[in-house]
Design an enzyme around this catalytic site. Structure first.
Site, mmCIF file in Angstrom:
data_model
loop_
_atom_site.group_PDB
_atom_site.id
_atom_site.type_symbol
_atom_site.label_atom_id
_atom_site.label_comp_id
_atom_site.label_asym_id
_atom_site.label_seq_id
_atom_site.Cartn_x
_atom_site.Cartn_y
_atom_site.Cartn_z
ATOM 1 N N LYS A 8 1.095 -1.298 0.073
ATOM 2 C CA LYS A 8 0.138 -0.341 -0.261
ATOM 3 C C LYS A 8 0.572 1.343 -0.059
ATOM 4 C CE LYS A 8 1.275 1.213 4.442
ATOM 5 N NZ LYS A 8 1.807 2.136 4.903
ATOM 6 N N ASP A 135 -2.059 -1.621 10.231
ATOM 7 C CA ASP A 135 -2.481 -1.636 9.218
ATOM 8 C C ASP A 135 -3.233 -2.850 8.224
ATOM 9 O OD1 ASP A 135 -0.711 0.832 8.886
ATOM 10 O OD2 ASP A 135 1.072 -0.089 7.795
#
Length: 276
Positions: A8, A135
């Site tokens: 990401k 995350d």
């Protein structure tokens, strides 16, 4: 069952305040990109023991402390399933701010759920992922998300990028730990919240949408700052550090992005991704 846990990037990262529990409240947008590890999970031949084999990039922790095995244990606390044999080939660099380890853990939860038809809903998987790392819940959804609180409160967000845009990621031979990045951070609430800034045309993002970790990381690691400047010089419409790590990404709308990256960032890990 084989899956490909992807990385990401963070578009904007505002560190708003320090919390009483010692963590920080954030506001950031996470977006999935194509840079990916390879994860294979099959039933284990030894029905009493889970196994993990890691190849590719060196992972500086023993298998039992890998986030993948932490995910297995967290899932088994909720529902029984057979022992698993896991093969993880690491491609995403560590210490880069790309969420590689978190992605591996989240994909482990998703893959085991599918492999054994456990029937665990997305909300439960997200809650389990939050116990593994800040995350991790993002990768349960794996779509653009506005992330708040410590990063675990998420809301879908539509980020308008040109359909032909590509994202170039450059990771120098430097790893920045989360602890190190936070050491000199100065929390501050911006005048304009990130979701409002993201409504501007992408050509207006630079200088407006920022990553607060750059102020603490760049003085210690000028090479990371140099990569960002070089990306902008090469024509990126926007460039930034990703998360609290050392990877810098640039959003390009030109056609010669791959050639530019290869010629200008020798000795770095480079990956060019389409939008996911």
């Amino acid at each position: 069952m084989v899956t490909f846990p992807n990385a990401k990037i963070n578009i904007g990262l505002d560190v708003l305040r320090k919390r009483p529990d010692g963590y920080h409240d954030l506001q950031t947008v996470m977006m999935p990109v194509e840079w990916a590890d390879i994860l294979e999970i099959v039933p284990a031949p030894d029905k009493d023991h889970d196994l993990l084999t890691v190849t590719g990039r060196t992972v500086d922790c023993p298998p039992e402390k890998n986030l993948v095995m932490k995910a297995v244990r967290a899932l088994r606390d909720v529902v029984p399933f057979p022992a698993v044999d896991i093969y993880l080939h690491k491609v995403i660099p560590d210490g880069a701010g790309l969420g590689g380890g978190s992605s591996d853990a989240a994909f482990t939860l998703r893959t085991i759920n599918d492999l054994f038809s456990l029937g665990i809903d997305t909300s439960t998987l997200e809650n389990l992922a939050a116990t593994i790392g800040a995350d991790c819940p993002f990768f349960i959804h794996n779509r653009p998300m506005l992330c708040e609180s410590t990063g675990t409160e998420m809301h879908p967000i539509d980020v308008q990028l040109p359909s032909h845009a590509k994202i170039a990621m450059v990771k120098p031979g430097i790893a920045v730990s989360t602890k190190e990045a936070y050491a000199d951070i100065k929390p501050d609430i911006p005048d304009t919240p990130l979701p409002i800034l993201l409504k501007m045309p992408i050509e207006e993002w630079q200088g407006q949408i920022k990553n607060d970790f750059e102020t603490s990381v760049f003085p210690k690691y000028p090479e990371i700052a140099r990569i960002k400047r070089k990306m902008l010089d090469l024509g990126a419409v926007y460039a930034s550090m990703s998360g609290s790590g050392s990877c810098v990404f640039g959003i390009f709308t030109g056609d010669n992005i791959s050639e530019l990256m290869t010629e200008n960032f020798n000795g770095c890990d480079i990956f060019v991704s389409k939008l996911m």
